[in-house]
Design a protein around this motif. Structure first.
Motif, PDB file in Angstrom:
ATOM      1  N   ALA A  29     -31.465 -53.004 -49.232  1.00 38.13           N
ATOM      2  CA  ALA A  29     -30.086 -52.720 -49.671  1.00 38.13           C
ATOM      3  C   ALA A  29     -29.710 -51.241 -49.558  1.00 38.13           C
ATOM      4  O   ALA A  29     -28.628 -50.937 -49.026  1.00 38.13           O
ATOM      5  N   PRO A  30     -30.538 -50.294 -50.034  1.00 37.73           N
ATOM      6  CA  PRO A  30     -30.132 -48.888 -49.877  1.00 37.73           C
ATOM      7  C   PRO A  30     -30.028 -48.457 -48.417  1.00 37.73           C
ATOM      8  O   PRO A  30     -29.165 -47.657 -48.063  1.00 37.73           O
ATOM      9  N   ARG A  31     -30.883 -48.994 -47.567  1.00 34.37           N
ATOM     10  CA  ARG A  31     -30.825 -48.671 -46.130  1.00 34.37           C
ATOM     11  C   ARG A  31     -29.548 -49.247 -45.516  1.00 34.37           C
ATOM     12  O   ARG A  31     -28.879 -48.592 -44.725  1.00 34.37           O
ATOM     13  N   LEU A  32     -29.220 -50.479 -45.892  1.00 34.38           N
ATOM     14  CA  LEU A  32     -27.982 -51.096 -45.408  1.00 34.38           C
ATOM     15  C   LEU A  32     -26.769 -50.282 -45.833  1.00 34.38           C
ATOM     16  O   LEU A  32     -25.861 -50.030 -45.035  1.00 34.38           O
ATOM     17  N   ALA A  33     -26.754 -49.862 -47.091  1.00 37.51           N
ATOM     18  CA  ALA A  33     -25.626 -49.074 -47.606  1.00 37.51           C
ATOM     19  C   ALA A  33     -25.497 -47.750 -46.852  1.00 37.51           C
ATOM     20  O   ALA A  33     -24.384 -47.331 -46.510  1.00 37.51           O
ATOM     21  N   ALA A  34     -26.617 -47.101 -46.587  1.00 40.85           N
ATOM     22  CA  ALA A  34     -26.576 -45.820 -45.864  1.00 40.85           C
ATOM     23  C   ALA A  34     -26.080 -46.021 -44.435  1.00 40.85           C
ATOM     24  O   ALA A  34     -25.281 -45.226 -43.933  1.00 40.85           O
ATOM     25  N   LEU A  35     -26.526 -47.082 -43.786  1.00 40.85           N
ATOM     26  CA  LEU A  35     -26.067 -47.373 -42.427  1.00 40.85           C
ATOM     27  C   LEU A  35     -24.571 -47.677 -42.412  1.00 40.85           C
ATOM     28  O   LEU A  35     -23.831 -47.181 -41.551  1.00 40.85           O
ATOM     29  N   GLN A  36     -24.121 -48.477 -43.361  1.00 38.51           N
ATOM     30  CA  GLN A  36     -22.698 -48.814 -43.438  1.00 38.51           C
ATOM     31  C   GLN A  36     -21.860 -47.580 -43.746  1.00 38.51           C
ATOM     32  O   GLN A  36     -20.774 -47.416 -43.181  1.00 38.51           O
ATOM     33  N   ALA A  37     -22.359 -46.694 -44.604  1.00 40.18           N
ATOM     34  CA  ALA A  37     -21.636 -45.448 -44.907  1.00 40.18           C
ATOM     35  C   ALA A  37     -21.497 -44.578 -43.659  1.00 40.18           C
ATOM     36  O   ALA A  37     -20.537 -43.818 -43.537  1.00 40.18           O
ATOM     37  N   ALA A  38     -22.447 -44.718 -42.728  1.00 40.70           N
ATOM     38  CA  ALA A  38     -22.388 -43.968 -41.472  1.00 40.70           C
ATOM     39  C   ALA A  38     -21.563 -44.693 -40.414  1.00 40.70           C
ATOM     40  O   ALA A  38     -21.495 -44.247 -39.271  1.00 40.70           O
ATOM     41  N   GLY A  39     -20.960 -45.822 -40.777  1.00 45.70           N
ATOM     42  CA  GLY A  39     -20.086 -46.546 -39.857  1.00 45.70           C
ATOM     43  C   GLY A  39     -20.768 -47.622 -39.038  1.00 45.70           C
ATOM     44  O   GLY A  39     -20.136 -48.243 -38.181  1.00 45.70           O
ATOM     45  N   ALA A  40     -22.043 -47.858 -39.279  1.00 44.60           N
ATOM     46  CA  ALA A  40     -22.769 -48.857 -38.502  1.00 44.60           C
ATOM     47  C   ALA A  40     -22.356 -50.274 -38.904  1.00 44.60           C
ATOM     48  O   ALA A  40     -21.956 -50.518 -40.041  1.00 44.60           O
ATOM     49  N   ALA A  41     -22.489 -51.181 -37.966  1.00 45.27           N
ATOM     50  CA  ALA A  41     -22.363 -52.612 -38.244  1.00 45.27           C
ATOM     51  C   ALA A  41     -23.769 -53.073 -38.608  1.00 45.27           C
ATOM     52  O   ALA A  41     -24.551 -53.486 -37.759  1.00 45.27           O
ATOM     53  N   ALA A  42     -24.112 -52.920 -39.878  1.00 44.09           N
ATOM     54  CA  ALA A  42     -25.474 -53.145 -40.338  1.00 44.09           C
ATOM     55  C   ALA A  42     -25.663 -54.567 -40.841  1.00 44.09           C
ATOM     56  O   ALA A  42     -24.808 -55.096 -41.549  1.00 44.09           O
ATOM     57  N   VAL A  43     -26.795 -55.171 -40.464  1.00 48.16           N
ATOM     58  CA  VAL A  43     -27.120 -56.525 -40.891  1.00 48.16           C
ATOM     59  C   VAL A  43     -28.547 -56.577 -41.439  1.00 48.16           C
ATOM     60  O   VAL A  43     -29.433 -55.890 -40.940  1.00 48.16           O
ATOM     61  N   HIS A  44     -28.720 -57.392 -42.473  1.00 44.57           N
ATOM     62  CA  HIS A  44     -30.052 -57.635 -43.025  1.00 44.57           C
ATOM     63  C   HIS A  44     -30.596 -58.891 -42.362  1.00 44.57           C
ATOM     64  O   HIS A  44     -29.957 -59.943 -42.399  1.00 44.57           O
ATOM     65  N   LEU A  45     -31.770 -58.791 -41.757  1.00 42.50           N
ATOM     66  CA  LEU A  45     -32.348 -59.917 -41.044  1.00 42.50           C
ATOM     67  C   LEU A  45     -33.396 -60.654 -41.869  1.00 42.50           C
ATOM     68  O   LEU A  45     -34.069 -61.547 -41.343  1.00 42.50           O
ATOM     69  N   GLY A  46     -33.537 -60.300 -43.118  1.00 42.85           N
ATOM     70  CA  GLY A  46     -34.479 -60.998 -43.987  1.00 42.85           C
ATOM     71  C   GLY A  46     -35.861 -60.399 -43.940  1.00 42.85           C
ATOM     72  O   GLY A  46     -36.071 -59.290 -43.462  1.00 42.85           O
ATOM     73  N   GLU A  47     -36.812 -61.176 -44.438  1.00 41.75           N
ATOM     74  CA  GLU A  47     -38.182 -60.694 -44.594  1.00 41.75           C
ATOM     75  C   GLU A  47     -39.130 -61.167 -43.510  1.00 41.75           C
ATOM     76  O   GLU A  47     -40.271 -60.726 -43.448  1.00 41.75           O
ATOM     77  N   SER A  48     -38.679 -62.071 -42.653  1.00 42.27           N
ATOM     78  CA  SER A  48     -39.567 -62.586 -41.613  1.00 42.27           C
ATOM     79  C   SER A  48     -39.324 -61.849 -40.307  1.00 42.27           C
ATOM     80  O   SER A  48     -38.378 -61.069 -40.167  1.00 42.27           O
ATOM     81  N   VAL A  49     -40.176 -62.123 -39.348  1.00 39.61           N
ATOM     82  CA  VAL A  49     -40.101 -61.430 -38.062  1.00 39.61           C
ATOM     83  C   VAL A  49     -38.909 -61.935 -37.262  1.00 39.61           C
ATOM     84  O   VAL A  49     -38.811 -63.130 -36.980  1.00 39.61           O
ATOM     85  N   PRO A  50     -38.000 -61.037 -36.896  1.00 42.87           N
ATOM     86  CA  PRO A  50     -36.886 -61.458 -36.026  1.00 42.87           C
ATOM     87  C   PRO A  50     -37.377 -61.527 -34.587  1.00 42.87           C
ATOM     88  O   PRO A  50     -38.294 -60.811 -34.195  1.00 42.87           O
ATOM     89  N   ASP A  51     -36.746 -62.376 -33.798  1.00 43.55           N
ATOM     90  CA  ASP A  51     -37.102 -62.405 -32.384  1.00 43.55           C
ATOM     91  C   ASP A  51     -36.201 -61.441 -31.621  1.00 43.55           C
ATOM     92  O   ASP A  51     -35.204 -60.944 -32.145  1.00 43.55           O
ATOM     93  N   ALA A  52     -36.566 -61.193 -30.386  1.00 40.39           N
ATOM     94  CA  ALA A  52     -35.813 -60.241 -29.572  1.00 40.39           C
ATOM     95  C   ALA A  52     -34.366 -60.684 -29.397  1.00 40.39           C
ATOM     96  O   ALA A  52     -33.461 -59.847 -29.355  1.00 40.39           O
ATOM     97  N   ALA A  53     -34.119 -61.981 -29.327  1.00 36.40           N
ATOM     98  CA  ALA A  53     -32.742 -62.471 -29.161  1.00 36.40           C
ATOM     99  C   ALA A  53     -31.893 -62.107 -30.372  1.00 36.40           C
ATOM    100  O   ALA A  53     -30.722 -61.747 -30.230  1.00 36.40           O
ATOM    101  N   THR A  54     -32.470 -62.184 -31.562  1.00 41.62           N
ATOM    102  CA  THR A  54     -31.740 -61.816 -32.776  1.00 41.62           C
ATOM    103  C   THR A  54     -31.408 -60.330 -32.782  1.00 41.62           C
ATOM    104  O   THR A  54     -30.384 -59.916 -33.305  1.00 41.62           O
TER     105      THR A  54
END
Length: 157
Positions: A29-54
């Motif tokens: 959450a704090p990382r997401l907030a910092a990214l969003q404050a910098a204008g990023a389109a930030a998404v949380h992908l959860g706790e498991s391993v995302p694949d390259a397509a994601t």
């Protein structure tokens, strides 16, 4: 990372760029907030391993400090294969960059980094600088920006 641990300091412009965070929501959450404050389109992908397509189209992938080692390694590999820069908390060997301790005073941004060697030292130095650089520094920077704009308007070349 170079043998000497040398880094090239930059400030990333993230406006509209897709950035992903992997790890438990409480630490993401704090990382997401910092990214969003910098204008990023930030998404949380959860706790498991995302694949390259994601991760396709992501500019940056942050993996939280408390993500399990196997998740951090796999997420870093997937992010790199998708062309994203990677930061894995407390794992400089898996990271393309280090995240500095940040002090903000309006438009003035001061960062302190140890290149991942000692985040606690970076935080301590940032806190000492905060005591020296008061809130008025941001107001001073705004006044200087206005004066610079006025001077450029009067003397365009």
């Amino acid at each position: 990372m170079s043998a000497a641990g040398a880094v090239f300091p930059v400030g990333l412009h993230l406006d509209g760029r897709r950035c992903a965070v992997v790890g438990p929501l409480a630490s993401a959450a704090p990382r997401l907030a910092a990214l969003q404050a910098a204008g990023a389109a930030a998404v949380h992908l959860g706790e498991s391993v995302p694949d390259a397509a994601t991760l396709r189209g992501a500019f940056l992938c942050l993996v939280t400090e408390d993500a399990p080692e196997d998740v951090a390694r796999a997420a870093a590999a997937a992010a790199r294969s998708a062309g994203a820069l990677v930061w894995c908390g407390d794992r400089p060997a898996l990271s393309d960059l280090s995240l500095p301790a940040v002090l903000r005073r309006g438009r003035v941004v001061v960062t302190v980094s140890t290149g991942g060697a000692s985040p606690a030292l970076a935080v301590r130095l940032r806190d000492e600088l905060a005591a020296l650089l008061g809130e008025e520094l941001g107001q001073f920077a705004e006044a200087l920006a206005a004066a610079r704009a006025a001077a450029r308007a009067r003397h365009p070349d």
